[in-house]
Design an enzyme around this catalytic site. Structure first.
Site, PDB file in Angstrom:
ATOM      1  CD  GLN A  17      15.257  39.578 -45.386  1.00 55.38           C
ATOM      2  OE1 GLN A  17      14.492  38.784 -44.852  1.00 55.38           O
ATOM      3  NE2 GLN A  17      16.170  39.209 -46.263  1.00 55.38           N
ATOM      4  CG  ASP A  70      18.545  34.452 -39.942  1.00 56.47           C
ATOM      5  OD1 ASP A  70      18.011  33.555 -40.623  1.00 56.47           O
ATOM      6  OD2 ASP A  70      18.593  35.635 -40.307  1.00 56.47           O
ATOM      7  CE  LYS A  97      13.321  35.159 -44.840  1.00 58.37           C
ATOM      8  NZ  LYS A  97      14.442  36.078 -44.535  1.00 58.37           N
TER       9      LYS A  97
END
Length: 318
Positions: free
Chosen positions: A97, A120, A53
């Site tokens: 994460q 997200d 990422k």
């Protein structure tokens, strides 16, 4: 024999497009998108995802900030950092994460991210916006993830993007989503429905799941079971998007295992018209959509700041 949907190539093209959007933001508003990534513990897979990422951010011109914590970090410390990032106007997106250690409540942590920085797309208000059909638009030309005012979960968004960029017509088609998770199954089913597909969600309690899948023009497998979907389940010519990524033992490989999807690729490719490989299908798209959400969040914040400034100037001093 199916044609492969190349997620790596598609994601690469999207990153080129996004780099241009970052440059536009810098030219038009003098701002650069910034993403904060929180990593807890030393899981190899999580660390690998985070590196990917950050690399993608660098490639597109997004500034990424990493915050790494040991496995034993307290929930209170994480919440404190998230609150700090929530209050930092330079940060446009916050990513935690997953998974988190067992002593931390993932739901509490994720819900603490303010909605407009939840890149997200997992905040309850973002999910509610999606369920409220706010993405529904008359005709493909009016449909754009860039023009909605909330974040859509990255993997489902990537699935739709792969279908669109592969020339797959969604409207009027029968789609079966295998799996009902909050991360993928439910949001991708909502997205398909809002694109006027007739959608069925199949799951562990579905009776005769093979017959259910056999009806589908579009199959999205997101159940987390290695090679569950057989070629015999598919309608000839179906389009298959395989979200699953599972490791299976394989003594012939250097690592002793190989990665497979939720579909039996060798069987399904003989029946489908289009299919995503694993790896190299949906995975790269998930990261590309994370970048897009971050850029969209930056643009919305910049437009809001500009409009507020112009409104204040029109009203004059008080």
């Amino acid at each position: 024999m199916a044609t492969l949907i190349d997620g790596n190539a598609t994601a690469k093209q999207i990153r080129v497009e996004l780099k241009g959007k970052v440059q536009e933001l810098q030219e038009d508003f003098g701002v650069t998108p910034e993403l904060a990534v929180i990593l807890v513990g030393s899981r190899t897979d999580s660390a690998t995802y985070v590196r990917s990422k950050k690399k993608a951010c660098e490639e597109t011109g997004i500034v990424s900030h990493g915050f790494d914590y040991p496995e034993e970090v307290s929930q209170e410390e994480l919440l404190s950092k998230i609150q700090e990032l929530n209050n930092n106007p330079a940060i446009n997106g916050i990513l935690v994460q997953l998974p988190l250690p067992s002593h931390i409540n993932e739901r509490v942590v994720l819900d603490s991210i303010v909605q407009h920085k939840d890149v997200d797309g997992l905040h309850p208000l973002n999910v509610a916006q999606l369920a409220n059909t706010k993405t529904h638009a008359p005709g493909r030309s009016a449909w754009s993830f860039d023009n909605i005012d909330f974040h859509v979960s990255c993997t489902p968004q990537g699935c739709i993007e792969l279908l669109d960029r592969s020339g797959v017509a969604i409207e009027g088609k029968e789609a079966v989503v295998i799996g009902r998770s909050n991360m993928v199954g439910i949001p991708v089913a909502l997205l398909l429905m809002q694109r006027n597909a007739t959608v069925t969600i199949a799951h562990s309690r579905t009776q005769d799941i093979a017959a259910t899948v056999k009806r589908a023009d579009i199959v999205i497998a997101a159940v987390g079971r290695a090679e569950m979907v057989k070629g015999s389940w598919l309608k000839p010519g179906a389009v298959v998007i395989d979200v699953g990524i599972n490791s299976v033992d394989d003594a012939t490989t250097k690592k002793g295992y190989r990665l497979v999807g939720d579909c039996n690729f060798n069987e399904c490719k003989e029946v489908a018209s289009l299919i995503t490989p694993v790896p190299g299908g949906v995975g790269p798209m998930t990261i590309a959509m994370l970048l897009r959400n971050t850029i969209n969040g930056c643009k919305r914040a910049a437009v809001e700041a500009r409009d507020h400034k112009e409104s204040a100037a029109e009203q004059g001093p008080k």
